[in-house]
Design a protein around this motif. Structure first.
Motif, PDB file in Angstrom:
ATOM      1  N   ALA A 265       0.823  -1.204   0.000  1.00 17.91           N
ATOM      2  CA  ALA A 265       0.000   0.000   0.000  1.00 17.91           C
ATOM      3  C   ALA A 265       0.864   1.263   0.000  1.00 17.91           C
ATOM      4  O   ALA A 265       0.571   2.239  -0.711  1.00 17.91           O
ATOM      5  CB  ALA A 265      -0.926  -0.010   1.214  1.00 17.91           C
ATOM      6  N   LEU A 266       1.947   1.256   0.781  1.00 23.06           N
ATOM      7  CA  LEU A 266       2.845   2.410   0.809  1.00 23.06           C
ATOM      8  C   LEU A 266       3.525   2.623  -0.537  1.00 23.06           C
ATOM      9  O   LEU A 266       3.644   3.762  -1.016  1.00 23.06           O
ATOM     10  CB  LEU A 266       3.891   2.219   1.919  1.00 23.06           C
ATOM     11  CG  LEU A 266       3.374   2.311   3.353  1.00 23.06           C
ATOM     12  CD1 LEU A 266       4.480   1.967   4.342  1.00 23.06           C
ATOM     13  CD2 LEU A 266       2.810   3.700   3.635  1.00 23.06           C
ATOM     14  N   VAL A 267       3.980   1.512  -1.157  1.00 20.96           N
ATOM     15  CA  VAL A 267       4.601   1.626  -2.481  1.00 20.96           C
ATOM     16  C   VAL A 267       3.609   2.175  -3.498  1.00 20.96           C
ATOM     17  O   VAL A 267       3.945   3.045  -4.318  1.00 20.96           O
ATOM     18  CB  VAL A 267       5.141   0.247  -2.928  1.00 20.96           C
ATOM     19  CG1 VAL A 267       5.573   0.285  -4.390  1.00 20.96           C
ATOM     20  CG2 VAL A 267       6.310  -0.181  -2.055  1.00 20.96           C
ATOM     21  N   ALA A 268       2.356   1.684  -3.444  1.00 17.18           N
ATOM     22  CA  ALA A 268       1.329   2.156  -4.380  1.00 17.18           C
ATOM     23  C   ALA A 268       1.035   3.643  -4.175  1.00 17.18           C
ATOM     24  O   ALA A 268       0.888   4.398  -5.141  1.00 17.18           O
ATOM     25  CB  ALA A 268       0.063   1.330  -4.204  1.00 17.18           C
ATOM     26  N   LEU A 269       0.953   4.072  -2.897  1.00 15.12           N
ATOM     27  CA  LEU A 269       0.699   5.489  -2.633  1.00 15.12           C
ATOM     28  C   LEU A 269       1.839   6.365  -3.141  1.00 15.12           C
ATOM     29  O   LEU A 269       1.604   7.431  -3.745  1.00 15.12           O
ATOM     30  CB  LEU A 269       0.504   5.706  -1.125  1.00 15.12           C
ATOM     31  CG  LEU A 269      -0.822   5.246  -0.533  1.00 15.12           C
ATOM     32  CD1 LEU A 269      -0.794   5.332   0.984  1.00 15.12           C
ATOM     33  CD2 LEU A 269      -1.967   6.094  -1.086  1.00 15.12           C
ATOM     34  N   PHE A 270       3.066   5.934  -2.914  1.00 16.87           N
ATOM     35  CA  PHE A 270       4.216   6.706  -3.383  1.00 16.87           C
ATOM     36  C   PHE A 270       4.248   6.743  -4.908  1.00 16.87           C
ATOM     37  O   PHE A 270       4.465   7.807  -5.517  1.00 16.87           O
ATOM     38  CB  PHE A 270       5.504   6.083  -2.845  1.00 16.87           C
ATOM     39  CG  PHE A 270       6.754   6.711  -3.407  1.00 16.87           C
ATOM     40  CD1 PHE A 270       7.200   7.936  -2.943  1.00 16.87           C
ATOM     41  CD2 PHE A 270       7.466   6.077  -4.430  1.00 16.87           C
ATOM     42  CE1 PHE A 270       8.345   8.525  -3.474  1.00 16.87           C
ATOM     43  CE2 PHE A 270       8.600   6.653  -4.960  1.00 16.87           C
ATOM     44  CZ  PHE A 270       9.050   7.883  -4.480  1.00 16.87           C
ATOM     45  N   TRP A 271       4.022   5.587  -5.520  1.00 18.47           N
ATOM     46  CA  TRP A 271       4.087   5.498  -6.982  1.00 18.47           C
ATOM     47  C   TRP A 271       2.983   6.337  -7.627  1.00 18.47           C
ATOM     48  O   TRP A 271       3.213   7.061  -8.602  1.00 18.47           O
ATOM     49  CB  TRP A 271       3.955   4.033  -7.384  1.00 18.47           C
ATOM     50  CG  TRP A 271       4.248   3.759  -8.836  1.00 18.47           C
ATOM     51  CD1 TRP A 271       4.658   4.651  -9.785  1.00 18.47           C
ATOM     52  CD2 TRP A 271       4.151   2.503  -9.502  1.00 18.47           C
ATOM     53  NE1 TRP A 271       4.829   4.037 -11.001  1.00 18.47           N
ATOM     54  CE2 TRP A 271       4.518   2.711 -10.850  1.00 18.47           C
ATOM     55  CE3 TRP A 271       3.795   1.220  -9.088  1.00 18.47           C
ATOM     56  CZ2 TRP A 271       4.526   1.676 -11.791  1.00 18.47           C
ATOM     57  CZ3 TRP A 271       3.806   0.188 -10.021  1.00 18.47           C
ATOM     58  CH2 TRP A 271       4.168   0.420 -11.361  1.00 18.47           C
ATOM     59  N   ALA A 272       1.749   6.258  -7.085  1.00 15.10           N
ATOM     60  CA  ALA A 272       0.614   6.974  -7.677  1.00 15.10           C
ATOM     61  C   ALA A 272       0.759   8.486  -7.543  1.00 15.10           C
ATOM     62  O   ALA A 272       0.121   9.240  -8.294  1.00 15.10           O
ATOM     63  CB  ALA A 272      -0.679   6.512  -7.031  1.00 15.10           C
ATOM     64  N   ASN A 273       1.577   8.961  -6.587  1.00 12.08           N
ATOM     65  CA  ASN A 273       1.753  10.404  -6.391  1.00 12.08           C
ATOM     66  C   ASN A 273       3.147  10.876  -6.783  1.00 12.08           C
ATOM     67  O   ASN A 273       3.561  11.971  -6.400  1.00 12.08           O
ATOM     68  CB  ASN A 273       1.490  10.754  -4.927  1.00 12.08           C
ATOM     69  CG  ASN A 273       0.044  10.549  -4.531  1.00 12.08           C
ATOM     70  OD1 ASN A 273      -0.812  11.397  -4.770  1.00 12.08           O
ATOM     71  ND2 ASN A 273      -0.256   9.387  -3.937  1.00 12.08           N
ATOM     72  N   SER A 274       3.860  10.059  -7.530  1.00 17.25           N
ATOM     73  CA  SER A 274       5.213  10.390  -7.968  1.00 17.25           C
ATOM     74  C   SER A 274       5.198  10.859  -9.427  1.00 17.25           C
ATOM     75  O   SER A 274       4.167  10.783 -10.102  1.00 17.25           O
ATOM     76  CB  SER A 274       6.110   9.150  -7.833  1.00 17.25           C
ATOM     77  OG  SER A 274       5.756   8.187  -8.808  1.00 17.25           O
ATOM     78  N   PRO A 275       6.330  11.348  -9.932  1.00 17.43           N
ATOM     79  CA  PRO A 275       6.393  11.724 -11.345  1.00 17.43           C
ATOM     80  C   PRO A 275       6.158  10.548 -12.299  1.00 17.43           C
ATOM     81  O   PRO A 275       5.904  10.765 -13.479  1.00 17.43           O
ATOM     82  CB  PRO A 275       7.830  12.268 -11.495  1.00 17.43           C
ATOM     83  CG  PRO A 275       8.210  12.708 -10.117  1.00 17.43           C
ATOM     84  CD  PRO A 275       7.546  11.747  -9.197  1.00 17.43           C
ATOM     85  N   TRP A 276       6.218   9.314 -11.774  1.00 17.32           N
ATOM     86  CA  TRP A 276       6.000   8.125 -12.614  1.00 17.32           C
ATOM     87  C   TRP A 276       4.578   7.587 -12.479  1.00 17.32           C
ATOM     88  O   TRP A 276       4.311   6.422 -12.758  1.00 17.32           O
ATOM     89  CB  TRP A 276       6.995   7.030 -12.213  1.00 17.32           C
ATOM     90  CG  TRP A 276       8.407   7.499 -12.232  1.00 17.32           C
ATOM     91  CD1 TRP A 276       9.218   7.655 -13.323  1.00 17.32           C
ATOM     92  CD2 TRP A 276       9.183   7.899 -11.105  1.00 17.32           C
ATOM     93  NE1 TRP A 276      10.440   8.125 -12.955  1.00 17.32           N
ATOM     94  CE2 TRP A 276      10.465   8.291 -11.587  1.00 17.32           C
ATOM     95  CE3 TRP A 276       8.938   7.972  -9.727  1.00 17.32           C
ATOM     96  CZ2 TRP A 276      11.475   8.738 -10.739  1.00 17.32           C
ATOM     97  CZ3 TRP A 276       9.937   8.420  -8.889  1.00 17.32           C
ATOM     98  CH2 TRP A 276      11.188   8.794  -9.393  1.00 17.32           C
ATOM     99  N   ARG A 277       3.646   8.449 -12.046  1.00 19.29           N
ATOM    100  CA  ARG A 277       2.281   7.990 -11.807  1.00 19.29           C
ATOM    101  C   ARG A 277       1.589   7.505 -13.074  1.00 19.29           C
ATOM    102  O   ARG A 277       0.683   6.676 -13.018  1.00 19.29           O
ATOM    103  CB  ARG A 277       1.454   9.098 -11.157  1.00 19.29           C
ATOM    104  CG  ARG A 277       1.404  10.388 -11.932  1.00 19.29           C
ATOM    105  CD  ARG A 277       0.613  11.441 -11.161  1.00 19.29           C
ATOM    106  NE  ARG A 277       0.659  12.742 -11.792  1.00 19.29           N
ATOM    107  CZ  ARG A 277       1.606  13.643 -11.569  1.00 19.29           C
ATOM    108  NH1 ARG A 277       2.578  13.366 -10.708  1.00 19.29           N
ATOM    109  NH2 ARG A 277       1.591  14.810 -12.173  1.00 19.29           N
TER     110      ARG A 277
END
Length: 296
Positions: free
Chosen positions: A53-65
């Protein structure tokens, strides 16, 4: 008296199957040992869930979303001759893998209803009442705050509980959570989710298909028939379970509901009682001793 030769003794001392490349097997065991130790920890599943869940949250709000959302919408399909069934990865997770998850949870609840914490009506009444309260209270609050607005039509949105995260949080606590409390929360969560699915099916489904329910009925009859015939192999029930899933999907209701249905239909009584099992083992041992073990 049965005699054993030296080759029998050496085979009994060798933990590797015949024909095994022992050095490669030992290397594989060294690689898998840390993974097996981690998975043996009761909180391992909860740790993996929270990290994901933490990885998904970071990924979805990162420049690579964009890559994250492209992955969710990546098409995955099954082709069998002229038949093709293709859906996005989001569908296969929500309606496919979550069906298996609900099946496993349904199995545990089914066992508890038979011989566990929910076997008495007085104990089962508490999670049922809590689940109903957990559905009605958020829906009424949402309705009161949105009355007179177009958004009032979404009154069922806050009804469902995220059962996966509820179980993951319990797993993190490990043995510090009593089995009774764990089963209570598990039953509450699954009753809440099933209730929310039924509400969606009744109030939000515009295209209920009778043919889909007929397919579900065929799957249910197939499972009953296999149980009456005494078929115990799990693989024999895969096709009827797929029929129930396909019927639920084409019938216009959430397919994860079939996971709960099949889980509740799974037998909880053992094929062999412990006494019968021990009697048959002792009988086989006596038979082998009476005939002797021939030397190869």
């Amino acid at each position: 008296m049965v005699q054993s030769n030296s080759s029998d003794f050496s085979h009994s001392q060798n933990p590797h199957p015949p024909g095994t490349w022992q050095s490669a097997r030992r290397s594989l065991q060294r690689i898998l040992a840390p993974v097996e130790r981690f998975l043996a920890i009761e909180a391992a599943s909860g740790i993996l869930l929270m990290l994901s869940a933490l990885v998904a949250l970071f990924w979805a709000n990162s420049p690579w979303r964009h890559a994250y959302f492209d992955l969710w919408h990546f098409p995955i399909g099954i082709t069998f001759g002229a038949f093709t069934f293709e859906r996005e990865a989001h569908f296969w997770i929500n309606d496919g893998l979550m069906t298996i998850f609900f099946f496993v949870v349904g199995l545990e609840i089914r066992r508890e209803i038979h011989v566990g914490e929910l076997s008495r009506a007085t104990r089962a009444a508490l999670p049922i009442a809590a689940a109903l309260g957990g559905m009605l209270a958020p829906a009424l609050i949402f309705f009161a705050l949105n009355r007179g607005r177009p958004s009032v039509a979404g009154w069922a949105i806050p009804m469902a509980t995220d059962i996966a995260f509820a179980i993951g949080a319990l797993a993190l606590l490990g043995r510090r959570v009593s089995s009774a409390l764990r089963i209570l929360l598990l039953a509450l969560a699954i009753i809440d989710d099933v209730g929310a699915i039924l509400v969606i099916a009744v109030f939000y489904s515009a295209a209920i298909s009778a043919s889909g329910f007929a397919v579900m009925g065929l799957g249910l009859l197939a499972i009953f028939g296999l149980q009456l015939l005494g078929v115990r192999s799990p693989f024999a029930y895969v096709l009827p379970a797929l029929l129930i899933w396909a019927g639920a999907y084409s019938g216009g209701i959430h397919p994860t509901l079939c996971g709960v249905i099949v889980g509740f239909m799974t037998p909880v009584r053992s094929w062999y009682r412990p006494e019968r099992f021990l009697d048959q083992i002792e009988e086989r041992i006596r038979s082998i001793r009476s005939r002797g073990i021939p030397d190869d």
